[in-house]
Design an enzyme around this catalytic site. Structure first.
Site: not given
Length: 447
Positions: A188, A222
């Site tokens: 990720e 994020c």
């Protein structure tokens, strides 16, 4: 299963018994508000844990699949095997939540695990390194505290699976190391998440939801909206609404607010300050190096070529870029690397669906920010530059499981099986075709 459940329950005791220590470590490292710390690092982790414990027996069961005529007397199934030894490399923005959610899935899938905490924040790293492993079976689970150089050395070992959250640059280093041993990876990598705001929307609701998503944890998320795309007319309405929302959340001086976090490390602060173009700050722009404080900031007159548009900001800075239409916004998004998430705000569902259908991203959220990540029922992960692989809920279990295709055949009916053996002839071919062929359903042939 009994062993996996016991380890997961031990992880639950860690979260319960060390809750105050976790909260204090996060407060010390980043001035993170108690609400944000508990919500992300305790509540969401416990949700993942309880969901896994509730459903683990179902996830672990062999999944029986369809058979053709030839295999009707046989057993065909998918067995969920553990990969083996898994390496989990944690990120600095969420040093508790991300590694624990990954760890829950890795334990549930039956793997041994090495957790490498983020190098910063230091108090949280120390807590994981010194305390977490004491709750788990030491033969199967370990926490290894390492610097960047130590992480490189760690990657020289052969792992059976690597889970990484962080930057694309480090992701490439990890993939290179993994390639030497053909080790599969889940990554990720964040992204420059766009947020399109249409002219047809409730401006004050948009402002509050965008401000919360961007400035939660001082923007060190994020999946935070990285920039806004909207018309010049909407920008004129949105700026005062954002200013009002920031004041409502953090008071007239956010630096004095107990609900606004600080930047995690000195290096991250310097990087963010370098991205901050104060002359274009319509809101905020103030910084304090000693406190690693950056005010909630909204930038205008931002150019697509500006440095702040080239990377995931991971800080409390929100650029606005004006576009003339939803199609121009879509073109702007599609001209860049695929983001971790696309956000869109509109009172018109057709606009929301239009953006959904015309863009590609790891995830999507309409008329809010961040909330899609809170559902264990939704997969979470990136695509392209923003990552690969999925986790959360059963998706984490599946990520850390090798789906092993299994067929157990009967030794009966050997005369039928013998049709596949040489010597071949037209009669055998016809019988095997009838027994083995999979036909399209609902097909219509025009004569």
């Amino acid at each position: 299963m009994e062993f996996r459940v016991a380890q997961l329950e031990a992880l639950g005791r860690f979260l319960d018994e060390k809750k105050q220590d976790i909260m204090e470590a996060l407060a010390s490292d980043t001035h993170e508000p108690a609400f944000e710390a508990e919500y992300c690092n305790i509540l969401l982790c416990k949700n993942e844990l309880n969901n896994t414990l509730n459903k683990l027996d179902t996830w672990m069961k062999d999944e029986h699949v369809e058979r053709n005529l030839v295999t009707q007397l046989d057993t065909a199934f998918i067995r969920k095997d553990p990969y083996g030894v898994v390496l989990i490399i944690a990120p600095w923005p969420y040093p508790i939540y991300v590694p624990l959610v990954a760890l829950i899935g890795a334990i549930a899938a039956g793997n041994c695990v090495i957790v490498k905490p983020a190098e910063i924040p230091k108090n949280t790293k120390a807590l994981l390194a010194e305390v977490l492993s004491s709750y788990l079976d030491k033969d199967c689970y370990a926490v290894v505290s390492a610097s960047e150089e130590g992480t490189t050395k760690l990657l020289e070992n052969k792992f059976d699976y690597i889970f990484y959250t962080g930057t694309p640059a480090m992701g490439r280093i990890i993939m290179t190391a993994a390639a030497k041993n053909l080790t599969p990876v889940m990554m990720e990598l964040g992204g420059t998440n766009p947020c399109y705001v249409s002219d047809n929307c409730e401006v004050h609701i948009v402002a509050r939801r965008v401000a919360w998503g961007r400035f939660f944890h001082a923007g060190q998320t994020c999946v935070a909206p990285n920039y806004i795309l909207c018309s010049a007319e909407m920008q004129e309405k949105l700026l005062p609404a954002l200013r009002e929302a920031i004041t409502e959340f953090y008071g007239p001086d956010p630096k004095e607010s107990p609900d606004f976090a600080r930047i995690t490390g000195d290096e991250q602060f310097q990087r963010m300050r370098a991205l901050l173009v104060t002359r274009n700050a319509a809101i905020g722009g103030q910084t304090d190096e000693q406190e690693r404080y950056i005010a909630p900031t909204v930038l205008v007159d931002v150019q697509p070529s500006d440095p702040i548009m080239q990377e995931s900001i991971l800080g409390p800075i929100l650029p606005i870029i004006t576009v003339t239409s939803v199609d121009e916004a879509i073109d702007f998004i599609n001209a860049r690397e695929r983001p971790l998430v696309v956000y869109v705000f509109s009172s018109d569902k057709k606009v929301v669906n239009h953006v959904l259908e015309r863009t590609s991203s790891g995830g999507f959220c309409g008329n809010d920010t961040l909330m899609h990540v809170t559902l264990t029922s939704l997969p979470f992960g990136g695509i392209g530059e923003s990552g690969m692989g999925l986790y959360h809920g059963q998706f984490t279990f599946d990520t850390f499981s090798h789906h092993r295709g299994c067929l157990q055949r009967t030794t009966a009916l050997e005369p039928v099986t013998a049709l596949r053996y040489p010597p071949y002839n037209a009669h055998k071919t016809g019988l095997v075709r009838v027994a083995s062929e999979l036909k399209r359903q609902g097909a219509c042939t025009l004569l």
